[in-house]
Design a protein around this motif. Structure first.
Motif, PDB file in Angstrom:
ATOM      1  N   SER A 193      40.885  56.149  30.642  1.00 31.53           N
ATOM      2  CA  SER A 193      41.553  56.690  31.826  1.00 31.53           C
ATOM      3  C   SER A 193      42.077  55.543  32.672  1.00 31.53           C
ATOM      4  N   LEU A 194      43.294  55.708  33.155  1.00 34.17           N
ATOM      5  CA  LEU A 194      43.914  54.745  34.059  1.00 34.17           C
ATOM      6  C   LEU A 194      44.011  55.407  35.420  1.00 34.17           C
ATOM      7  N   PHE A 195      43.174  54.978  36.364  1.00 36.30           N
ATOM      8  CA  PHE A 195      43.164  55.539  37.704  1.00 36.30           C
ATOM      9  C   PHE A 195      44.144  54.771  38.573  1.00 36.30           C
ATOM     10  N   GLN A 196      45.173  55.454  39.047  1.00 34.06           N
ATOM     11  CA  GLN A 196      46.172  54.811  39.898  1.00 34.06           C
ATOM     12  C   GLN A 196      45.722  54.929  41.345  1.00 34.06           C
ATOM     13  N   CYS A 197      45.315  53.819  41.890  1.00 39.19           N
ATOM     14  CA  CYS A 197      44.776  53.741  43.241  1.00 39.19           C
ATOM     15  C   CYS A 197      45.923  53.366  44.181  1.00 39.19           C
ATOM     16  N   SER A 198      46.312  54.285  45.044  1.00 34.27           N
ATOM     17  CA  SER A 198      47.417  54.013  45.948  1.00 34.27           C
ATOM     18  C   SER A 198      47.134  54.641  47.298  1.00 34.27           C
ATOM     19  N   GLY A 199      48.038  54.459  48.210  1.00 35.18           N
ATOM     20  CA  GLY A 199      47.881  55.016  49.550  1.00 35.18           C
ATOM     21  C   GLY A 199      47.407  53.956  50.522  1.00 35.18           C
ATOM     22  N   TYR A 200      47.701  54.171  51.764  1.00 36.48           N
ATOM     23  CA  TYR A 200      47.300  53.204  52.787  1.00 36.48           C
ATOM     24  C   TYR A 200      45.821  53.374  53.092  1.00 36.48           C
ATOM     25  N   ARG A 201      45.045  52.398  52.719  1.00 39.19           N
ATOM     26  CA  ARG A 201      43.590  52.411  52.879  1.00 39.19           C
ATOM     27  C   ARG A 201      43.227  51.343  53.910  1.00 39.19           C
ATOM     28  N   GLN A 202      43.592  51.599  55.156  1.00 39.62           N
ATOM     29  CA  GLN A 202      43.516  50.583  56.195  1.00 39.62           C
ATOM     30  C   GLN A 202      42.199  50.617  56.963  1.00 39.62           C
ATOM     31  N   SER A 203      41.111  50.531  56.251  1.00 41.48           N
ATOM     32  CA  SER A 203      39.808  50.481  56.886  1.00 41.48           C
ATOM     33  C   SER A 203      38.889  49.609  56.041  1.00 41.48           C
ATOM     34  N   ALA A 204      38.144  48.770  56.703  1.00 44.40           N
ATOM     35  CA  ALA A 204      37.186  47.936  55.978  1.00 44.40           C
ATOM     36  C   ALA A 204      36.086  48.785  55.350  1.00 44.40           C
ATOM     37  N   SER A 205      35.919  50.034  55.813  1.00 46.23           N
ATOM     38  CA  SER A 205      34.874  50.888  55.256  1.00 46.23           C
ATOM     39  C   SER A 205      35.119  51.193  53.779  1.00 46.23           C
ATOM     40  N   TYR A 206      36.326  51.004  53.296  1.00 48.94           N
ATOM     41  CA  TYR A 206      36.600  51.193  51.870  1.00 48.94           C
ATOM     42  C   TYR A 206      35.938  50.110  51.028  1.00 48.94           C
ATOM     43  N   PHE A 207      35.741  48.926  51.591  1.00 44.26           N
ATOM     44  CA  PHE A 207      35.234  47.828  50.768  1.00 44.26           C
ATOM     45  C   PHE A 207      34.126  47.007  51.402  1.00 44.26           C
ATOM     46  N   ALA A 208      33.731  47.300  52.624  1.00 46.85           N
ATOM     47  CA  ALA A 208      32.766  46.432  53.298  1.00 46.85           C
ATOM     48  C   ALA A 208      31.362  47.016  53.413  1.00 46.85           C
ATOM     49  N   ASN A 209      31.145  48.252  52.990  1.00 44.50           N
ATOM     50  CA  ASN A 209      29.843  48.889  53.208  1.00 44.50           C
ATOM     51  C   ASN A 209      28.798  48.561  52.147  1.00 44.50           C
ATOM     52  N   VAL A 210      29.183  47.948  51.066  1.00 43.41           N
ATOM     53  CA  VAL A 210      28.234  47.515  50.029  1.00 43.41           C
ATOM     54  C   VAL A 210      28.255  45.987  50.047  1.00 43.41           C
ATOM     55  N   PRO A 211      27.174  45.347  50.513  1.00 42.96           N
ATOM     56  CA  PRO A 211      27.189  43.890  50.714  1.00 42.96           C
ATOM     57  C   PRO A 211      27.628  43.074  49.504  1.00 42.96           C
ATOM     58  N   SER A 212      27.179  43.419  48.298  1.00 48.21           N
ATOM     59  CA  SER A 212      27.568  42.623  47.123  1.00 48.21           C
ATOM     60  C   SER A 212      29.061  42.762  46.831  1.00 48.21           C
ATOM     61  N   VAL A 213      29.608  43.948  47.029  1.00 49.56           N
ATOM     62  CA  VAL A 213      31.040  44.168  46.820  1.00 49.56           C
ATOM     63  C   VAL A 213      31.832  43.444  47.897  1.00 49.56           C
ATOM     64  N   ALA A 214      31.385  43.558  49.137  1.00 46.60           N
ATOM     65  CA  ALA A 214      32.070  42.883  50.246  1.00 46.60           C
ATOM     66  C   ALA A 214      32.100  41.378  50.022  1.00 46.60           C
ATOM     67  N   SER A 215      30.994  40.821  49.539  1.00 48.56           N
ATOM     68  CA  SER A 215      30.922  39.389  49.272  1.00 48.56           C
ATOM     69  C   SER A 215      31.902  38.983  48.165  1.00 48.56           C
ATOM     70  N   THR A 216      31.980  39.783  47.113  1.00 50.47           N
ATOM     71  CA  THR A 216      32.920  39.498  46.019  1.00 50.47           C
ATOM     72  C   THR A 216      34.361  39.538  46.517  1.00 50.47           C
ATOM     73  N   ILE A 217      34.700  40.589  47.263  1.00 49.17           N
ATOM     74  CA  ILE A 217      36.063  40.746  47.790  1.00 49.17           C
ATOM     75  C   ILE A 217      36.406  39.582  48.716  1.00 49.17           C
TER      76      ILE A 217
END
Length: 146
Positions: free
Chosen positions: A110-134
């Motif tokens: 499956s190819l998930f096309q991720c689009s749309g304006y995602r203008q909040s840090a809550s999309y990527f900052a709420n999991v510490p290990s993910v936030a650190s990687t990003i």
């Protein structure tokens, strides 16, 4: 030659699992938010990540080409599944349902096309290990931006 070998290995590894593809649009700041949220989605769901390195909206990969997935070939014969994001672009609470959607299909083509304006840090900052990687990936530039 070595780069072609690595690309072949990455492509072979991707063929066995779902791919989250960012379709970033807008200005560079918008692209950074979309890139970060879609990359976080792939990390949290255990899926591969893909972003274009060519075209009008390839800014993030042009300035951060060291990020895994930049320039990864588009997988052939994959089922395309659009992820539109939340209508409330400032509110990333819907992100968790997208993570679960991708996780359920992680071992499929499956190819998930991720689009749309995602203008909040809550999309990527709420999991510490993910936030650190990003933060680590977006904190190193390939070329200088002026």
């Amino acid at each position: 030659m070595f780069a072609h070998f690595i690309l072949a290995c990455v492509t072979a590894a991707v063929s066995a699992r779902a791919v989250v593809e960012v379709d970033a649009k807008g200005g560079y700041g918008n692209q950074l938010f979309e890139f970060a949220s879609c990359r976080a989605l792939a990390l949290r769901a255990g899926a591969a990540f893909r972003a274009d390195t060519q075209g009008k909206y390839a800014g993030v990969c042009l300035t951060h080409d060291h990020i895994e997935g930049c320039g990864l070939p588009k997988p052939a014969a994959y089922r395309t599944v659009p992820l539109k994001g939340s209508r409330s672009w400032w509110d990333g609470r819907r992100h968790e349902s997208e993570v679960q959607t991708v996780k359920r299909a992680v071992n499929t083509n499956s190819l998930f096309q991720c689009s749309g304006y995602r203008q909040s840090a809550s999309y990527f900052a709420n999991v510490p290990s993910v936030a650190s990687t990003i933060r680590g990936e977006l904190g190193r530039f390939t070329e200088t931006i002026m």
